[in-house]
Design a protein around this motif. Structure first.
Motif, short mmCIF file in Angstrom:
data_model
loop_
_atom_site.label_atom_id
_atom_site.label_comp_id
_atom_site.label_asym_id
_atom_site.label_seq_id
_atom_site.Cartn_x
_atom_site.Cartn_y
_atom_site.Cartn_z
N UNK A 1 2.82 -4.18 -3.61
CA UNK A 1 4.29 -4.90 -2.95
C UNK A 1 4.09 -4.93 -1.66
N UNK A 2 4.32 -6.29 -1.31
CA UNK A 2 4.46 -6.75 0.17
C UNK A 2 5.97 -6.96 0.50
N UNK A 3 6.37 -5.89 1.53
CA UNK A 3 7.83 -6.18 2.00
C UNK A 3 7.81 -6.39 3.44
N UNK A 4 9.19 -7.23 3.69
CA UNK A 4 9.35 -7.18 5.15
C UNK A 4 10.60 -6.74 5.62
N UNK A 5 10.77 -6.27 6.81
CA UNK A 5 11.99 -5.47 6.92
C UNK A 5 12.75 -6.43 8.17
N UNK A 6 14.09 -6.07 8.54
CA UNK A 6 14.87 -6.64 9.36
C UNK A 6 14.20 -7.19 10.69
N UNK A 7 13.32 -6.39 11.13
CA UNK A 7 12.71 -6.80 12.38
C UNK A 7 11.30 -7.72 12.15
N UNK A 8 11.23 -8.20 10.78
CA UNK A 8 10.08 -8.96 10.54
C UNK A 8 8.80 -8.10 10.32
N UNK A 9 8.64 -7.07 10.37
CA UNK A 9 7.54 -6.21 10.03
C UNK A 9 7.20 -6.20 8.74
N UNK A 10 5.90 -6.63 8.40
CA UNK A 10 5.50 -6.89 7.06
C UNK A 10 4.45 -5.52 6.72
N UNK A 11 4.71 -4.88 5.46
CA UNK A 11 3.82 -3.95 5.05
C UNK A 11 3.65 -4.14 3.44
N UNK A 12 2.55 -3.59 3.27
CA UNK A 12 2.15 -3.58 1.71
C UNK A 12 1.73 -2.11 1.14
N UNK A 13 2.62 -1.81 -0.02
CA UNK A 13 2.12 -0.65 -0.40
C UNK A 13 1.78 -0.72 -1.89
N UNK A 14 1.06 0.27 -2.57
CA UNK A 14 0.99 0.31 -3.90
C UNK A 14 1.91 1.28 -4.43
N UNK A 15 2.49 1.22 -5.50
CA UNK A 15 3.31 2.11 -5.90
C UNK A 15 2.81 3.04 -7.11
N UNK A 16 2.72 4.54 -6.79
CA UNK A 16 1.90 5.35 -7.47
C UNK A 16 2.84 6.39 -7.91
N UNK A 17 2.16 7.31 -9.03
CA UNK A 17 2.67 8.49 -9.17
C UNK A 17 2.59 9.66 -8.09
N UNK A 18 3.53 10.62 -8.03
CA UNK A 18 3.47 11.50 -6.97
C UNK A 18 2.34 12.24 -6.69
N UNK A 19 1.24 12.43 -7.80
CA UNK A 19 0.03 13.05 -7.78
C UNK A 19 -0.98 12.21 -7.02
N UNK A 20 -0.78 10.70 -6.89
CA UNK A 20 -1.73 10.00 -6.18
C UNK A 20 -1.42 9.61 -4.85
N UNK A 21 -0.03 9.80 -4.46
CA UNK A 21 0.61 9.38 -3.26
C UNK A 21 -0.23 9.71 -2.02
N UNK A 22 -0.40 8.78 -1.32
CA UNK A 22 -0.97 9.09 0.22
C UNK A 22 -0.78 7.95 1.16
N UNK A 23 0.34 8.25 1.94
CA UNK A 23 1.16 7.07 2.52
C UNK A 23 -0.17 6.62 3.69
N UNK A 24 -0.91 7.43 4.22
CA UNK A 24 -1.72 7.01 4.99
C UNK A 24 -2.84 5.91 4.53
N UNK A 25 -2.85 5.83 3.03
CA UNK A 25 -3.64 5.01 2.63
C UNK A 25 -2.88 3.61 1.95
N UNK A 26 -1.26 3.68 2.26
CA UNK A 26 -0.69 2.83 1.79
C UNK A 26 -0.36 3.14 0.17
N UNK A 27 -0.21 4.19 -0.24
CA UNK A 27 0.04 4.36 -1.70
C UNK A 27 1.22 5.40 -1.57
N UNK A 28 2.34 4.70 -1.96
CA UNK A 28 3.65 5.56 -1.80
C UNK A 28 4.04 5.96 -3.53
#
Length: 155
Positions: free
Chosen positions: A92-119
């Motif tokens: 998922x690619x999202x943009x916040x109110x300041x125009x900053x764009x980020x891309x994350x993969x939505x995963x289970x808690x067991x494989x979450x790793x924010x530094x790898x973009x997996x939330x």
């Protein structure tokens, strides 16, 4: 008897856990056992902090091996879902109110790793995005305050 909940993993997440397990079993565990044997052969271990630290690391490594084995036994692999809504495994690619764009993969808690973009789907952002469509705006209540995110793209 208590039923354990299945662990839903992406194919990537399962592969990463399998690689970690292989490394722990074939590289790290034997190295720690060898190091303990070497330290034991060197003499008095009763007051040897390196021996104690290595022993503690061995215990943690064995616990991580058991944890990964347990996760993999319960694993169910998520298949590609629809691209209309945010789902487990979606990029998922999202943009916040300041125009900053980020891309994350939505995963289970067991494989979450924010530094790898997996939330985690259970995180404030992951749970807010779940089920939403491109163009939807969500308000995320996070420890740092309120954030508005607009979904730009779902893969």
């Amino acid at each position: 008897m208590v039923r354990e909940r299945p662990v839903v993993l992406t194919p990537q997440g399962k592969a990463q856990l399998e690689q970690e397990l292989e490394h722990l079993r074939t590289v790290k565990l034997p190295a720690l056992v060898d190091r303990l044997q070497q330290l034991s052969n060197e003499g008095d271990i009763s007051d040897n902090s390196e021996y104690e630290d290595t022993k503690e690391e061995l215990v943690h490594t064995e616990a991580r091996i058991r944890e990964i084995e347990h996760i993999l036994r319960r694993a169910q692999i998520v298949t590609a879902g629809d691209r209309e809504r945010v789902h487990l495994g979606a990029r998922v690619t999202v943009v916040d109110d300041e125009g900053i764009e980020e891309t994350w993969v939505i995963v289970s808690p067991e494989e979450a790793n924010a530094s790898q973009g997996r939330i985690s789907v259970e995180s404030p952002v992951g749970s807010a995005l779940l089920g939403k469509r491109v163009g939807d705006t969500v308000v995320v209540q996070a420890p740092g305050g309120e954030t508005r995110l607009t979904i730009k793209h779902i893969e």
